[in-house]
Design a protein around this motif. Structure first.
Motif, PDB file in Angstrom:
ATOM      1  N   SER A   1      -4.263-147.249 -10.997  1.00 52.64           N
ATOM      2  CA  SER A   1      -4.035-147.445 -12.432  1.00 52.64           C
ATOM      3  C   SER A   1      -3.928-148.912 -12.797  1.00 52.64           C
ATOM      4  CB  SER A   1      -2.764-146.705 -12.860  1.00 52.64           C
ATOM      5  OG  SER A   1      -2.959-145.307 -12.818  1.00 52.64           O
ATOM      6  N   ARG A   2      -3.380-149.725 -11.911  1.00 48.75           N
ATOM      7  CA  ARG A   2      -3.285-151.158 -12.206  1.00 48.75           C
ATOM      8  C   ARG A   2      -4.679-151.794 -12.273  1.00 48.75           C
ATOM      9  NH1 ARG A   2       1.184-155.142 -10.370  1.00 48.75           N
ATOM     10  NH2 ARG A   2       0.200-156.048 -12.228  1.00 48.75           N
ATOM     11  N   LEU A   3      -5.570-151.399 -11.362  1.00 53.39           N
ATOM     12  CA  LEU A   3      -6.922-151.951 -11.430  1.00 53.39           C
ATOM     13  C   LEU A   3      -7.628-151.498 -12.703  1.00 53.39           C
ATOM     14  CD1 LEU A   3      -6.468-152.823  -8.434  1.00 53.39           C
ATOM     15  CD2 LEU A   3      -8.883-152.302  -8.069  1.00 53.39           C
ATOM     16  N   VAL A   4      -7.389-150.238 -13.111  1.00 50.36           N
ATOM     17  CA  VAL A   4      -8.030-149.722 -14.322  1.00 50.36           C
ATOM     18  C   VAL A   4      -7.448-150.380 -15.569  1.00 50.36           C
ATOM     19  CG1 VAL A   4      -8.315-147.667 -15.773  1.00 50.36           C
ATOM     20  CG2 VAL A   4      -8.706-147.516 -13.312  1.00 50.36           C
ATOM     21  N   ASN A   5      -6.127-150.345 -15.719  1.00 48.35           N
ATOM     22  CA  ASN A   5      -5.494-150.820 -16.945  1.00 48.35           C
ATOM     23  C   ASN A   5      -5.356-152.336 -17.014  1.00 48.35           C
ATOM     24  OD1 ASN A   5      -4.883-147.960 -16.920  1.00 48.35           O
ATOM     25  ND2 ASN A   5      -3.428-148.364 -18.557  1.00 48.35           N
ATOM     26  N   ASP A   6      -5.105-152.976 -15.883  1.00 45.70           N
ATOM     27  CA  ASP A   6      -4.833-154.410 -15.880  1.00 45.70           C
ATOM     28  C   ASP A   6      -6.036-155.265 -15.515  1.00 45.70           C
ATOM     29  OD1 ASP A   6      -2.270-153.604 -16.421  1.00 45.70           O
ATOM     30  OD2 ASP A   6      -1.482-154.025 -14.419  1.00 45.70           O
ATOM     31  N   ALA A   7      -7.064-154.640 -14.913  1.00 47.66           N
ATOM     32  CA  ALA A   7      -8.188-155.460 -14.438  1.00 47.66           C
ATOM     33  C   ALA A   7      -9.558-154.923 -14.850  1.00 47.66           C
ATOM     34  CB  ALA A   7      -8.128-155.597 -12.912  1.00 47.66           C
ATOM     35  N   GLY A   8      -9.586-153.847 -15.641  1.00 47.43           N
ATOM     36  CA  GLY A   8     -10.850-153.365 -16.194  1.00 47.43           C
ATOM     37  C   GLY A   8     -11.707-152.520 -15.282  1.00 47.43           C
ATOM     38  N   ALA A   9     -11.135-152.003 -14.200  1.00 45.05           N
ATOM     39  CA  ALA A   9     -11.914-151.140 -13.303  1.00 45.05           C
ATOM     40  C   ALA A   9     -12.163-149.772 -13.945  1.00 45.05           C
ATOM     41  CB  ALA A   9     -11.182-150.959 -11.981  1.00 45.05           C
ATOM     42  N   LYS A  10     -13.121-149.052 -13.384  1.00 40.13           N
ATOM     43  CA  LYS A  10     -13.441-147.697 -13.828  1.00 40.13           C
ATOM     44  C   LYS A  10     -13.335-146.744 -12.644  1.00 40.13           C
ATOM     45  CE  LYS A  10     -14.519-149.014 -18.007  1.00 40.13           C
ATOM     46  NZ  LYS A  10     -13.649-148.684 -19.158  1.00 40.13           N
ATOM     47  N   VAL A  11     -13.031-145.489 -12.924  1.00 38.98           N
ATOM     48  CA  VAL A  11     -12.905-144.488 -11.869  1.00 38.98           C
ATOM     49  C   VAL A  11     -14.287-143.970 -11.489  1.00 38.98           C
ATOM     50  CG1 VAL A  11     -11.952-142.249 -11.221  1.00 38.98           C
ATOM     51  CG2 VAL A  11     -10.618-143.804 -12.656  1.00 38.98           C
ATOM     52  N   LEU A  12     -14.631-144.117 -10.212  1.00 39.26           N
ATOM     53  CA  LEU A  12     -15.865-143.512  -9.710  1.00 39.26           C
ATOM     54  C   LEU A  12     -15.566-142.142  -9.108  1.00 39.26           C
ATOM     55  CD1 LEU A  12     -18.906-143.907  -9.294  1.00 39.26           C
ATOM     56  CD2 LEU A  12     -18.400-144.847  -7.032  1.00 39.26           C
ATOM     57  N   VAL A  13     -14.450-142.027  -8.398  1.00 44.33           N
ATOM     58  CA  VAL A  13     -14.063-140.757  -7.784  1.00 44.33           C
ATOM     59  C   VAL A  13     -12.552-140.573  -7.916  1.00 44.33           C
ATOM     60  CG1 VAL A  13     -14.024-139.351  -5.685  1.00 44.33           C
ATOM     61  CG2 VAL A  13     -15.913-140.944  -6.073  1.00 44.33           C
ATOM     62  N   ASP A  14     -12.137-139.460  -8.502  1.00 43.06           N
ATOM     63  CA  ASP A  14     -10.746-139.051  -8.433  1.00 43.06           C
ATOM     64  C   ASP A  14     -10.643-138.080  -7.267  1.00 43.06           C
ATOM     65  OD1 ASP A  14      -8.207-137.883  -8.704  1.00 43.06           O
ATOM     66  OD2 ASP A  14      -8.249-138.064 -10.883  1.00 43.06           O
ATOM     67  N   GLU A  15      -9.822-138.403  -6.278  1.00 44.16           N
ATOM     68  CA  GLU A  15      -9.783-137.578  -5.066  1.00 44.16           C
ATOM     69  C   GLU A  15      -9.426-136.128  -5.352  1.00 44.16           C
ATOM     70  OE1 GLU A  15      -8.106-137.645  -0.466  1.00 44.16           O
ATOM     71  OE2 GLU A  15      -7.741-139.364  -1.774  1.00 44.16           O
ATOM     72  N   LYS A  16      -8.749-135.873  -6.460  1.00 47.35           N
ATOM     73  CA  LYS A  16      -8.417-134.493  -6.825  1.00 47.35           C
ATOM     74  C   LYS A  16      -9.665-133.614  -6.890  1.00 47.35           C
ATOM     75  CE  LYS A  16      -4.224-134.937  -9.639  1.00 47.35           C
ATOM     76  NZ  LYS A  16      -3.681-134.679 -10.997  1.00 47.35           N
ATOM     77  N   THR A  17     -10.764-134.207  -7.343  1.00 46.62           N
ATOM     78  CA  THR A  17     -11.986-133.421  -7.533  1.00 46.62           C
ATOM     79  C   THR A  17     -12.603-132.981  -6.209  1.00 46.62           C
ATOM     80  OG1 THR A  17     -13.414-135.391  -7.564  1.00 46.62           O
ATOM     81  CG2 THR A  17     -12.453-134.678  -9.658  1.00 46.62           C
ATOM     82  N   LEU A  18     -12.130-133.513  -5.103  1.00 51.49           N
ATOM     83  CA  LEU A  18     -12.713-133.217  -3.797  1.00 51.49           C
ATOM     84  C   LEU A  18     -11.946-132.126  -3.048  1.00 51.49           C
ATOM     85  CD1 LEU A  18     -13.387-136.892  -2.607  1.00 51.49           C
ATOM     86  CD2 LEU A  18     -14.883-135.382  -3.935  1.00 51.49           C
ATOM     87  N   TRP A  19     -10.865-131.599  -3.657  1.00 52.61           N
ATOM     88  CA  TRP A  19     -10.014-130.627  -2.974  1.00 52.61           C
ATOM     89  C   TRP A  19      -9.876-129.346  -3.795  1.00 52.61           C
ATOM     90  CZ3 TRP A  19      -8.579-131.419   1.933  1.00 52.61           C
ATOM     91  CH2 TRP A  19      -8.611-132.728   2.426  1.00 52.61           C
ATOM     92  N   PRO A  20      -9.753-128.200  -3.119  1.00 59.20           N
ATOM     93  CA  PRO A  20      -9.585-126.924  -3.836  1.00 59.20           C
ATOM     94  C   PRO A  20      -8.382-126.957  -4.774  1.00 59.20           C
ATOM     95  CG  PRO A  20      -9.973-126.537  -1.497  1.00 59.20           C
ATOM     96  CD  PRO A  20      -9.772-128.020  -1.663  1.00 59.20           C
ATOM     97  N   GLY A  21      -8.606-126.596  -6.014  1.00 61.44           N
ATOM     98  CA  GLY A  21      -7.514-126.568  -6.980  1.00 61.44           C
ATOM     99  C   GLY A  21      -6.986-127.938  -7.350  1.00 61.44           C
ATOM    100  N   GLY A  22      -7.648-128.994  -6.879  1.00 56.09           N
ATOM    101  CA  GLY A  22      -7.217-130.344  -7.202  1.00 56.09           C
ATOM    102  C   GLY A  22      -5.941-130.772  -6.504  1.00 56.09           C
TER     103      GLY A  22
END
Length: 352
Positions: free
Chosen positions: A203-224
């Motif tokens: 979140s710090r890279l996203v909110n404080d440094a302008g990064a974007k999410v390429l992969v949320d690890e939740k999406t790789l597991w059953p039921g998140g």
């Protein structure tokens, strides 16, 4: 007493080297070794964790005295780490008794110790993402880039290497291991193109440094759901002081329940703990984003551990899948859950 890990890292490493040769004597492999006897409550329990939002149960347990309340006369000593492998060394070096740690290093600790380390509880599900520069919008664009993880063979390092293997990008992406605060600085300077990071650093890279999410690890597991943080203990300590382990787990459950009932206050406490331990506070936006991605739970999500063991092979961390029989002992946790009127954990594939 709280001692920062850097002041102990050399001593911990030396202690780990000394003890590795003797681990077989206290391992499950030594059938002639007598099990340690219950010696009652410990005089002291040494607890390790990270200054991360994904270690919220430990941070809350310490700062709100949930652990101390349950431990009674047992002294609580805490030690802070950046990532799992160095915390494993502290456990193997017998300078630590109980650890909040990522699932990958937990398995590695069990393997290296030949069963002298055991999983006793879950702590947090979720809270890890691959965040990158905004112009990277597909896995193919990672080719030739540099990505950071907190430490070699830690949970996020394994997750990233598994992901790259699945995308057929092994050896085509440079992976550098940096302490989380250094990753933020390196990303801002353009020295790295992103990282697979735990909260709050994603979140710090996203909110404080302008990064974007390429992969949320939740999406790789059953039921998140996946066990990003769990609790492990030295088996000898568990055998000698089961009441102390139960007290810590009871404190964790109380911390989790309090956080669910008081989310705003929990964020304030966590922010204060991070300022004390990591030297900086988080903005409200970063805190909200980081907390939205995690679930505080004593559930170890045991069904995913066989896959996690396979992931370590895929990532090249180990050569063969470890047999996880005997990895977990949920007796203390189930005692705590029963007393709280909650369902027990049943994981026959992991327990003896």
């Amino acid at each position: 007493m709280r001692t920062h890990h850097r002041s102990r890292s050399l001593a911990t490493a030396l202690a780990a080297l000394t003890v590795l040769a003797g681990l077989a004597g206290c391992s499950r492999a030594d059938s002639n070794a007598a099990p340690a006897q219950n010696a009652g409550a410990a005089g002291e329990v040494r607890l390790g964790f990270f200054p991360n939002v994904t270690h919220a149960p430990a941070l809350l347990g310490v700062k709100k005295d949930f652990f101390s309340k349950e431990l009674g006369s047992t002294k609580l000593t805490t030690q802070v780490f950046n990532a799992g492998p160095e915390e494993v060394n502290a456990l193997l070096g017998r300078s630590l008794d109980i650890a909040y740690i990522g699932s990958g290093p937990a398995i590695n600790a069990f393997t290296k110790s030949k069963g002298a380390i055991q999983l006793v509880s879950g702590a947090v599900s979720g809270g890890a993402q691959l965040v990158v520069k905004p112009d990277i919008t597909s896995p193919e664009q990672l080719k030739g880039k540099t990505l950071a993880t907190p430490q070699l063979a830690n949970t996020q390092d394994v997750a990233l290497k598994k992901y790259l293997a699945g995308a057929k990008l092994t050896d085509q992406v440079k992976i550098t291991n940096l302490d989380n605060p250094k990753t933020l600085d390196a990303f801002k300077k353009g020295d790295v193109d992103g990282g697979w990071l735990p909260e709050p650093w994603a979140s710090r890279l996203v909110n404080d440094a302008g990064a974007k999410v390429l992969v949320d690890e939740k999406t790789l597991w059953p039921g998140g759901r996946f066990p990003s943080t769990v609790v492990i203990v030295r088996s000898e300590f568990l055998q000698q002081h089961p009441d102390t382990v139960r007290a810590v787990l009871k404190g964790e459950l109380a911390a989790n329940e309090w956080a669910k009932a008081n989310p705003a206050d929990a964020k304030t406490v966590i922010n204060g703990a991070l300022k004390e331990l990591a030297g900086s506070t988080l903005t409200p936006a970063v805190l909200d984003r980081a907390f939205s991605g995690i679930e505080l739970t004593t559930d170890p999500i045991a069904a995913e551990f066989p896959q996690l063991a396979q992931d370590s092979v895929t990532a090249g961390v180990v050569k063969q899948v470890v047999n996880l029989k005997g990895f977990a002992d949920f007796g203390a946790l189930n005692d705590v859950l029963k007393a709280a009127g909650q369902p027990a954990v049943d994981a026959p594939a992991l327990t003896k």
